[in-house]
Design a protein around this motif. Structure first.
Motif, short mmCIF file in Angstrom:
data_model
loop_
_atom_site.label_atom_id
_atom_site.label_comp_id
_atom_site.label_asym_id
_atom_site.label_seq_id
_atom_site.Cartn_x
_atom_site.Cartn_y
_atom_site.Cartn_z
N GLU A 9 0.81 -1.22 0.00
CA GLU A 9 0.00 0.00 0.00
C GLU A 9 0.84 1.27 0.00
OE1 GLU A 9 -2.80 -0.18 3.24
OE2 GLU A 9 -3.91 -1.82 2.29
N ASN A 10 2.16 1.12 0.09
CA ASN A 10 3.06 2.27 0.19
C ASN A 10 3.66 2.59 -1.19
OD1 ASN A 10 4.89 4.24 0.88
ND2 ASN A 10 5.99 3.01 2.38
N ALA A 11 2.83 3.16 -2.07
CA ALA A 11 3.29 3.47 -3.44
C ALA A 11 4.48 4.42 -3.42
CB ALA A 11 2.14 4.06 -4.24
N ALA A 12 4.49 5.38 -2.51
CA ALA A 12 5.61 6.32 -2.43
C ALA A 12 6.90 5.61 -2.03
CB ALA A 12 5.29 7.45 -1.45
N GLY A 13 6.81 4.66 -1.11
CA GLY A 13 7.98 3.90 -0.69
C GLY A 13 8.53 3.03 -1.80
N ILE A 14 7.64 2.43 -2.59
CA ILE A 14 8.06 1.62 -3.72
C ILE A 14 8.75 2.50 -4.76
CG2 ILE A 14 7.22 0.21 -5.65
CD1 ILE A 14 5.01 -0.80 -3.64
N ALA A 15 8.17 3.66 -5.07
CA ALA A 15 8.76 4.58 -6.04
C ALA A 15 10.11 5.10 -5.55
CB ALA A 15 7.81 5.74 -6.31
N PHE A 16 10.21 5.41 -4.26
CA PHE A 16 11.46 5.88 -3.66
C PHE A 16 12.56 4.85 -3.89
CE2 PHE A 16 14.12 5.63 0.23
CZ PHE A 16 14.80 6.83 0.12
N HIS A 17 12.28 3.59 -3.55
CA HIS A 17 13.30 2.56 -3.70
C HIS A 17 13.65 2.32 -5.17
CE1 HIS A 17 12.40 1.80 0.53
NE2 HIS A 17 13.63 1.31 0.55
N ARG A 18 12.66 2.35 -6.03
CA ARG A 18 12.93 2.19 -7.47
C ARG A 18 13.88 3.30 -7.94
NH1 ARG A 18 7.88 1.90 -9.39
NH2 ARG A 18 7.84 -0.32 -9.01
N ALA A 19 13.65 4.52 -7.49
CA ALA A 19 14.50 5.65 -7.89
C ALA A 19 15.93 5.50 -7.38
CB ALA A 19 13.90 6.96 -7.38
N LEU A 20 16.11 4.73 -6.32
CA LEU A 20 17.44 4.48 -5.77
C LEU A 20 18.12 3.26 -6.38
CD1 LEU A 20 16.85 5.20 -1.97
CD2 LEU A 20 18.00 6.66 -3.64
N GLY A 21 17.47 2.64 -7.35
CA GLY A 21 18.07 1.49 -8.02
C GLY A 21 17.66 0.14 -7.47
N TYR A 22 16.66 0.09 -6.62
CA TYR A 22 16.16 -1.18 -6.11
C TYR A 22 15.24 -1.82 -7.13
CZ TYR A 22 18.11 -0.34 -1.50
OH TYR A 22 18.98 -0.15 -0.46
N ALA A 23 15.39 -3.11 -7.33
CA ALA A 23 14.55 -3.86 -8.27
C ALA A 23 13.49 -4.63 -7.50
CB ALA A 23 15.41 -4.84 -9.06
N HIS A 24 12.31 -4.73 -8.08
CA HIS A 24 11.23 -5.54 -7.52
C HIS A 24 11.63 -7.00 -7.70
CE1 HIS A 24 7.38 -7.67 -7.47
NE2 HIS A 24 6.93 -6.68 -6.75
N VAL A 25 11.80 -7.74 -6.61
CA VAL A 25 12.24 -9.13 -6.71
C VAL A 25 11.21 -10.12 -6.16
CG1 VAL A 25 14.70 -8.59 -6.74
CG2 VAL A 25 13.55 -8.98 -4.54
#
Length: 163
Positions: free
Chosen positions: A124-140
């Motif tokens: 439910e934390n769309a902002a947290g997912i976007a934040f991590h994506r912007a830092l180079g984290y991949a959805h695994v």
């Protein structure tokens, strides 16, 4: 903004912005608020294990956020996999503090043999997912309905970055 190791005097401020997130949101699945003694013990355990617990402070010294990490799972097979927590006060969002804190703990982990950093983010934390994506984290991965809070099931999104 200043990034520095946490001090005992910072704990009250951390509880001041962390506990409302626990009480009022699904950013964390836990419903148990943090206490001074519990937070102090967690920090001491992380320091004893060689992990960082860093805070971001405004120029006037106000604590506006923190980031910390520990081993992802127990056992010697996971000694190079870390998991982090990053929490910001509401007034710190969008000012680059989260990115600065993450950069600092990632470097700390890397210098101590960390190979990957894991983020467990509420679905439910769309902002947290976007934040991590912007830092180079991949959805695994996705763990459907792995948490429960406020009478409903919550998904956990797993994200990872190689250090």
């Amino acid at each position: 903004m200043t990034i520095r190791p946490v001090r005992d005097a910072d704990l009250g401020a951390i509880l001041g912005f962390w506990n409302p997130l626990i009480r009022e949101t699904t950013i964390t699945f836990s419903a148990e608020e943090k206490t001074l003694s519990g937070l102090s013990a967690m920090i001491a355990a992380r320091h004893a294990a060689g992990r960082a617990f860093l805070i971001g402070a405004a120029d006037d010294g106000r604590v506006l956020g923190f980031a910390s990490y520990d081993q992802f799972r127990a056992g010697n097979g996971y000694v190079h996999a870390m998991e982090h927590t990053v929490i910001l006060a509401p007034e710190a969002h969008g000012r680059g503090l989260g990115r600065a804190l993450m950069t600092a703990i990632e470097e700390h982990a890397r210098m101590r043999g960390g190979h990957s950093m894991v983020a467990g983010v509420s679905g439910e934390n769309a902002a947290g997912i976007a934040f991590h994506r912007a830092l180079g984290y991949a959805h695994v991965g996705l763990l459907p309905q792995s948490g429960r809070k406020f009478g409903r099931w919550l998904d956990l999104v797993l994200m990872q970055k190689m250090l």
